[in-house]
Design an enzyme around this catalytic site. Structure first.
Site, PDB file in Angstrom:
ATOM      1  N   ASP A   1       0.841  -1.251  -0.002  1.00  0.00           N
ATOM      2  CA  ASP A   1       0.020  -0.016  -0.140  1.00  0.00           C
ATOM      3  C   ASP A   1       0.827   1.205  -0.184  1.00  0.00           C
ATOM      4  O   ASP A   1       1.375   1.633  -1.112  1.00  0.00           O
ATOM      5  CB  ASP A   1      -0.923  -0.276   1.301  1.00  0.00           C
ATOM      6  CG  ASP A   1      -1.947   0.927   1.519  1.00  0.00           C
ATOM      7  OD1 ASP A   1      -2.597   1.495   0.401  1.00  0.00           O
ATOM      8  OD2 ASP A   1      -2.274   1.284   2.431  1.00  0.00           O
TER       9      ASP A   1
ATOM     10  N   LYS B   1      -1.443  -1.454  -4.520  1.00  0.00           N
ATOM     11  CA  LYS B   1      -2.247  -0.452  -4.566  1.00  0.00           C
ATOM     12  C   LYS B   1      -1.322   0.641  -4.687  1.00  0.00           C
ATOM     13  O   LYS B   1      -1.018   1.821  -3.941  1.00  0.00           O
ATOM     14  CB  LYS B   1      -2.756  -0.125  -3.153  1.00  0.00           C
ATOM     15  CG  LYS B   1      -4.282  -0.105  -3.118  1.00  0.00           C
ATOM     16  CD  LYS B   1      -4.626   0.487  -1.689  1.00  0.00           C
ATOM     17  CE  LYS B   1      -5.586  -0.581  -0.915  1.00  0.00           C
ATOM     18  NZ  LYS B   1      -5.938  -0.074   0.494  1.00  0.00           N
TER      19      LYS B   1
ATOM     20  N   VAL C   1      -9.800  -2.939   0.854  1.00  0.00           N
ATOM     21  CA  VAL C   1     -10.472  -4.324   0.661  1.00  0.00           C
ATOM     22  C   VAL C   1     -10.529  -5.350   1.895  1.00  0.00           C
ATOM     23  O   VAL C   1      -9.585  -5.136   2.526  1.00  0.00           O
ATOM     24  CB  VAL C   1      -9.439  -5.072  -0.619  1.00  0.00           C
ATOM     25  CG1 VAL C   1      -9.884  -4.566  -2.214  1.00  0.00           C
ATOM     26  CG2 VAL C   1      -8.220  -5.098  -0.285  1.00  0.00           C
TER      27      VAL C   1
HETATM   28  P1  IMP Z   1       1.750  -0.441   3.642  1.00  0.00           P
HETATM   29  O1  IMP Z   1       2.797  -0.535   4.904  1.00  0.00           O
HETATM   30  O2  IMP Z   1       1.007   1.126   3.728  1.00  0.00           O
HETATM   31  O3  IMP Z   1       2.324  -0.967   2.506  1.00  0.00           O
HETATM   32  O4  IMP Z   1       0.355  -1.294   4.184  1.00  0.00           O
HETATM   33  C1  IMP Z   1       0.655  -2.684   4.601  1.00  0.00           C
HETATM   34  C2  IMP Z   1      -0.443  -3.204   5.535  1.00  0.00           C
HETATM   35  O5  IMP Z   1      -1.650  -2.164   5.647  1.00  0.00           O
HETATM   36  C3  IMP Z   1      -0.787  -4.281   4.869  1.00  0.00           C
HETATM   37  O6  IMP Z   1      -0.159  -5.525   5.366  1.00  0.00           O
HETATM   38  C4  IMP Z   1      -2.415  -4.290   5.335  1.00  0.00           C
HETATM   39  O7  IMP Z   1      -2.319  -5.138   6.715  1.00  0.00           O
HETATM   40  C5  IMP Z   1      -2.779  -2.835   5.524  1.00  0.00           C
HETATM   41  N1  IMP Z   1      -3.589  -2.636   4.391  1.00  0.00           N
HETATM   42  C6  IMP Z   1      -3.300  -1.692   3.396  1.00  0.00           C
HETATM   43  N2  IMP Z   1      -4.423  -1.649   2.646  1.00  0.00           N
HETATM   44  C7  IMP Z   1      -5.266  -2.568   3.030  1.00  0.00           C
HETATM   45  C8  IMP Z   1      -6.702  -2.951   2.477  1.00  0.00           C
HETATM   46  O8  IMP Z   1      -7.208  -2.396   1.537  1.00  0.00           O
HETATM   47  N3  IMP Z   1      -7.399  -3.837   3.243  1.00  0.00           N
HETATM   48  C9  IMP Z   1      -6.840  -4.497   4.436  1.00  0.00           C
HETATM   49  N4  IMP Z   1      -5.785  -3.997   5.063  1.00  0.00           N
HETATM   50  C10 IMP Z   1      -5.001  -3.188   4.182  1.00  0.00           C
END
Ligand code: IMP
Length: 173
Positions: A100, A128, A150
């Site tokens: 994300d 994403k 999601v």
């Molecule tokens: P990042 O550190 O922002 O890349 O986010 C990673 C973590 O955010 C993932 O391992 C998920 O636990 C959570 N996450 C991000 N987007 C979503 C979503 O759309 N649904 C559920 N969990 C999400």
């Protein structure tokens, strides 16, 4: 109340794309015997299906992480449970549910890299890409998805909906 709504990735789409990812991994790691590291909890279903689609000798392990501040990432990652085997000199593939902002993966890669694996790659079910804050290399991507929250197939909202067999958009949040 927030509920799973429109199906974004169906069971059939998951099955066929994961079969392709497994074949890619099998081709790239045919001579390596890699360690696939599933990131808990979100990747547990993906990991289970991916390893069954990857017909080579491989080892599985899991790492439990939690981002501070609810389901949206803040970049502060806490290790809840560490790997059970050393990865020094091994070929490691991190298996994640989503990239994300990229903060969680950046942290994980740095942490595992410090243990001196022979190689370290990343396989994510979903990307994403619009939300990316830090540039982090991802080697295998199942699906690029839009900026929606999601649930299902491992993804949760407040601990719920991980058990849906498809990925849906959370509606009414
Ligand atoms: P990042 O550190 O922002 O890349 O986010 C990673 C973590 O955010 C993932 O391992 C998920 O636990 C959570 N996450 C991000 N987007 C979503 C979503 O759309 N649904 C559920 N969990 C999400």
């Amino acid at each position: 109340m927030a509920r799973p709504g429109r199906v974004l990735i169906s069971e059939a789409e998951l099955r066929s794309r994961i079969a392709e990812l497994g074949q890619e991994l099998a081709r790239d790691y045919a001579r390596e015997s890699p360690i696939l590291v599933g990131v808990l909890q979100g990747a547990f279903l993906f990991m289970a299906d991916l390893v069954r689609a990857t017909p080579i000798d491989l080892t599985t392990d899991f790492i439990g992480v939690s981002s501070y501040g609810g389901s949206r990432s803040s970049g502060h990652v806490r290790i809840l449970s560490d790997l059970s085997i050393p990865i020094e000199g091994r070929d490691v593939v991190i298996v994640e549910d989503i990239v994300d902002t990229g903060l969680t993966l950046t942290y994980l890669k740095r942490m595992l890299d410090a243990r001196h694996p022979r190689s370290l790659r990343v396989c994510v079910l979903t990307d994403k890409i619009e939300r990316r804050q830090v540039d982090v290399a991802v080697d295998y991507v199942g699906f690029t998805i839009p900026n929606v929250f999601v649930v299902g197939y491992g993804f949760d909202h407040d601990g719920l909906y991980r058990n849906l067999p498809y990925v849906a958009v959370l509606e009414g949040a």
